[in-house]
Design an enzyme around this catalytic site. Structure first.
Site, PDB file in Angstrom:
ATOM      1  N   PHE A  18       0.833  -1.205   0.000  1.00  0.00           N
ATOM      2  CA  PHE A  18       0.000   0.000   0.000  1.00  0.00           C
ATOM      3  C   PHE A  18       0.868   1.256   0.000  1.00  0.00           C
ATOM      4  O   PHE A  18       2.045   1.216   0.363  1.00  0.00           O
ATOM      5  CB  PHE A  18      -0.929  -0.011   1.213  1.00  0.00           C
ATOM      6  CG  PHE A  18      -1.980  -1.084   1.146  1.00  0.00           C
ATOM      7  CD1 PHE A  18      -3.199  -0.837   0.541  1.00  0.00           C
ATOM      8  CD2 PHE A  18      -1.728  -2.356   1.644  1.00  0.00           C
ATOM      9  CE1 PHE A  18      -4.165  -1.825   0.452  1.00  0.00           C
ATOM     10  CE2 PHE A  18      -2.689  -3.360   1.559  1.00  0.00           C
ATOM     11  CZ  PHE A  18      -3.909  -3.095   0.962  1.00  0.00           C
ATOM     12  N   CYS A  19       0.235   2.375  -0.382  1.00  0.00           N
ATOM     13  CA  CYS A  19       0.896   3.679  -0.443  1.00  0.00           C
ATOM     14  C   CYS A  19       1.634   3.977   0.851  1.00  0.00           C
ATOM     15  O   CYS A  19       1.041   3.838   1.914  1.00  0.00           O
ATOM     16  CB  CYS A  19      -0.152   4.768  -0.696  1.00  0.00           C
ATOM     17  SG  CYS A  19       0.499   6.433  -0.728  1.00  0.00           S
ATOM     18  N   PRO A  20       2.887   4.412   0.826  1.00  0.00           N
ATOM     19  CA  PRO A  20       3.723   4.652  -0.350  1.00  0.00           C
ATOM     20  C   PRO A  20       4.688   3.506  -0.655  1.00  0.00           C
ATOM     21  O   PRO A  20       5.768   3.732  -1.202  1.00  0.00           O
ATOM     22  CB  PRO A  20       4.507   5.890   0.066  1.00  0.00           C
ATOM     23  CG  PRO A  20       4.751   5.669   1.540  1.00  0.00           C
ATOM     24  CD  PRO A  20       3.558   4.886   2.058  1.00  0.00           C
TER      25      PRO A  20
END
Lengths: 81, 137
Positions: A18-20
């Site tokens: 998941f981000c980042p």
């Protein structure tokens, strides 16, 4: 003169991250690469679809292509500096 | 875009620490220096014996928020500690414990996770922050 399609030097499979996370993995790969190397990042994170191209431009590299695959994006980046 | 990002972390719940870790990683990716100052319950969450544990969520999360956060964790979201480790590996990220909070919680440097670079007072934090923005979480 046609531009020669760059050959991917390295593939980073960041699917499920998941981000980042995908950007973190791309940066690590770029640091370990030589100028001219081409890195393909696989990402299933929607934020990275916008963040990675923006980072690539800011960092002075080249976005070769961004392709929507089945359930993930393939983002191809050439290290320029 | 080399202006520093300066985070004062006060809350010790996993959601706020996760948000702070993501902000840190993004700034580090752009080459911005990040100074993190740990106070109170955020510092408590950085104890070596506690950092891997469950630190709960902010009250506004509620039961539905708990379910959503747990689902993302099961789907493989990196913990805030792991995200901070990744951010630190990019360089330019400094994490300092507030000396007053160290006293409050009766902590020594050996009690803290290695993510924490040192202990300093608030004046040192302001000096490191310079004219950069300061965000309190």
């Amino acid at each position: 003169m046609t531009e020669i399609a760059p050959i991917t030097t390295r593939t980073v499979d960041a699917r499920g991250s998941f981000c980042p996370g995908p950007l973190m993995e791309l940066i690590r790969a770029i640091r370990e690469s030589q100028v001219g190397d081409v890195i393909a990042v696989y990402s299933s994170d929607s934020g990275s679809r916008t963040d990675i191209p923006k980072w690539v431009e800011k960092a002075g590299h080249r976005l070769v292509e961004l392709v929507a695959r089945d359930g993930y994006d393939e983002i191809v980046v050439e290290k320029r500096r | 875009m080399d202006e520093s990002l300066n985070l004062v972390l006060f809350s010790g719940t996993d959601d706020k620490l996760q948000a702070a870790a993501v902000l840190t990683a993004g700034a580090a990716a752009l080459g911005r220096p990040v100074n993190i100052f740990l106070q109170y319950w955020a510092l408590d969450a950085f104890r070596a014996t506690k950092i891997g544990g469950d630190h709960g969520l902010a009250p506004e999360a509620g039961a539905a928020g708990r379910v959503a956060v747990d689902a993302l964790a099961r789907a493989g979201q990196a913990t805030w500690a792991e995200t901070l480790r990744q951010a630190k590996s990019l360089g330019g990220v400094d994490i300092e414990a507030c000396s007053l909070s160290m006293d409050l919680l009766r902590l020594g440097t050996l009690d803290l996770d290695p993510l924490v670079d040192g202990v300093e007072g608030v004046t040192a934090f302001y000096l490191n922050a310079g004219d950069g923005q300061i965000v309190f979480i």
